[in-house]
Design an enzyme around this catalytic site. Structure first.
Site, mmCIF file in Angstrom:
data_model
loop_
_atom_site.group_PDB
_atom_site.id
_atom_site.type_symbol
_atom_site.label_atom_id
_atom_site.label_comp_id
_atom_site.label_asym_id
_atom_site.label_seq_id
_atom_site.Cartn_x
_atom_site.Cartn_y
_atom_site.Cartn_z
ATOM 1 N N LYS A 197 -13.851 4.948 -6.690
ATOM 2 C CA LYS A 197 -13.861 3.528 -7.023
ATOM 3 C C LYS A 197 -12.425 3.045 -7.125
ATOM 4 O O LYS A 197 -11.631 3.599 -7.891
ATOM 5 C CB LYS A 197 -14.581 3.290 -8.352
ATOM 6 C CG LYS A 197 -15.070 1.862 -8.530
ATOM 7 C CD LYS A 197 -16.188 1.543 -7.567
ATOM 8 C CE LYS A 197 -16.958 0.292 -7.966
ATOM 9 N NZ LYS A 197 -18.064 0.026 -7.013
ATOM 10 N N HIS A 226 18.469 -8.559 2.187
ATOM 11 C CA HIS A 226 19.721 -9.061 2.744
ATOM 12 C C HIS A 226 20.064 -10.461 2.220
ATOM 13 O O HIS A 226 19.201 -11.335 2.118
ATOM 14 C CB HIS A 226 19.635 -9.117 4.269
ATOM 15 C CG HIS A 226 19.382 -7.785 4.913
ATOM 16 N ND1 HIS A 226 20.256 -6.736 4.814
ATOM 17 C CD2 HIS A 226 18.337 -7.334 5.658
ATOM 18 C CE1 HIS A 226 19.774 -5.696 5.482
ATOM 19 N NE2 HIS A 226 18.608 -6.032 5.992
ATOM 20 N N ASN A 255 16.292 -3.226 1.656
ATOM 21 C CA ASN A 255 17.561 -3.934 1.522
ATOM 22 C C ASN A 255 17.285 -5.429 1.645
ATOM 23 O O ASN A 255 17.011 -5.939 2.729
ATOM 24 C CB ASN A 255 18.540 -3.475 2.607
ATOM 25 C CG ASN A 255 19.976 -3.866 2.296
ATOM 26 O OD1 ASN A 255 20.225 -4.753 1.487
ATOM 27 N ND2 ASN A 255 20.919 -3.210 2.951
ATOM 28 N N THR A 260 -19.869 5.580 -7.155
ATOM 29 C CA THR A 260 -18.614 4.916 -7.507
ATOM 30 C C THR A 260 -18.832 3.909 -8.633
ATOM 31 O O THR A 260 -17.930 3.656 -9.424
ATOM 32 C CB THR A 260 -17.991 4.221 -6.289
ATOM 33 O OG1 THR A 260 -18.836 3.160 -5.847
ATOM 34 C CG2 THR A 260 -17.766 5.210 -5.155
#
Length: 296
Positions: A12, A251, A249, A57
């Site tokens: 689940k 920028h 990164n 589940t």
């Protein structure tokens, strides 16, 4: 040609759980996203549709809620360990349990009046901080691994970073930078050398190490900064044997203001969201055992 069933698991995902602890007039809040996955002797359900070994589940979802009531929720690693051990111990067909938890942090709303308490006892605002995470694995043979972590931790140094001396070819247009903004949205996971411990204190201290290393490092590359962040954790926190970092990164490009007759001494930037460089790496104690599938 033979066709066989490969590795598999089921569970689940994304069980939303909010747990309120009422300590008199003062309330405490835990806001979690819990995902469970089980594996073991499950071939029959895949190959023949035989559900006799399958714990639904929906039952796993209910277990999360019931355990939140009976066991409480303090540190997410401890809650994940309780769930994982329960699934393996209670279901003969389950040989391995994986529990992943994200924790969303809330802060108390300041009281409105000068005569009131310094913080509200039951009003909260969602914190703008990172999301705390953990992944726990538990096997029937008793093997347990605990990965703590965080994501969406946004950091920025407005100076103290450069990038030059890099490889070039016929497609290179990037110019060397001797003074640039360095920014990233950090995802970090760290492996505990043993299951169990003061996870709350450990989380705070590892987070502090990551922040301080980012701030202290004069960066010649984001890769170097990543390594220094991981190294600071390994050298400072004996309970941690490996750190894995993902650092895009983010920028920031200086804007050319010359068309408007203006200079730009690295003060006005365009923050680009994509494309971005993506730097990933692991830093570990060289005596640490192999984590195997625990990172999955």
């Amino acid at each position: 040609m033979a066709v066989v069933l490969g590795a598999n698991r089921y569970g689940k995902a994304q069980v939303r759980l909010v747990r309120v602890v009422k300590d008199g007039a003062v309330h405490h809040l835990k806001d979690l996203n819990v995902s469970c996955a089980l594996s073991g002797e499950m071939d029959a359900v895949y190959l023949r549709g035989d559900n006799s070994a399958v714990l639904p589940t929906d039952t796993q979802k209910n277990t999360v809620y019931a355990f939140a009531r009976t066991h409480g929720v303090d540190q997410i690693e401890d809650f994940a360990l309780v769930l994982a051990r329960h699934y393996v111990a209670s279901q003969p067909a389950v040989h391995h349990a994986r529990v992943e938890i994200d924790e969303y942090l809330w802060e108390r709303v300041p009281a409105g009046g000068p005569a009131g308490p310094p913080r509200s006892s039951h009003s909260f605002v969602r914190s703008g901080r990172e999301v705390r995470t953990c992944v726990v694995h538990h096997d029937r043979d008793g093997t347990t691994s605990v990965m703590s972590g965080l994501k969406e931790l946004v950091l920025l140094n407005s100076t103290g970073s450069e990038f030059q001396g890099f490889a070039v070819d016929e497609f290179t247009t990037l110019q060397p930078a001797t003074d640039r903004i360095l920014a990233s949205e950090v995802t970090a996971r760290w492996r505990h050398g043993h299951a169990g411990g003061a996870f709350g204190e450990s989380y705070s201290e590892v987070r502090h190490c990551l922040l301080q290393a980012f701030a202290d490092t004069y960066s010649l590359s984001l890769q170097q900064t990543l390594y220094e962040m991981g190294r600071r954790v390994i050298e400072t926190r004996p309970e941690v044997c490996e750190v894995r970092l993902t650092m895009p990164n983010k920028h920031h490009f200086p804007v050319d203001l010359t068309p408007f007759g203006l200079d730009n001494p690295n003060e006005v930037f365009y923050a680009a969201d994509r494309p971005y460089g993506l730097i990933e790496g692991a830093v570990l104690d060289d005596g640490a055992p192999d984590a195997g599938s625990a990172w999955e």
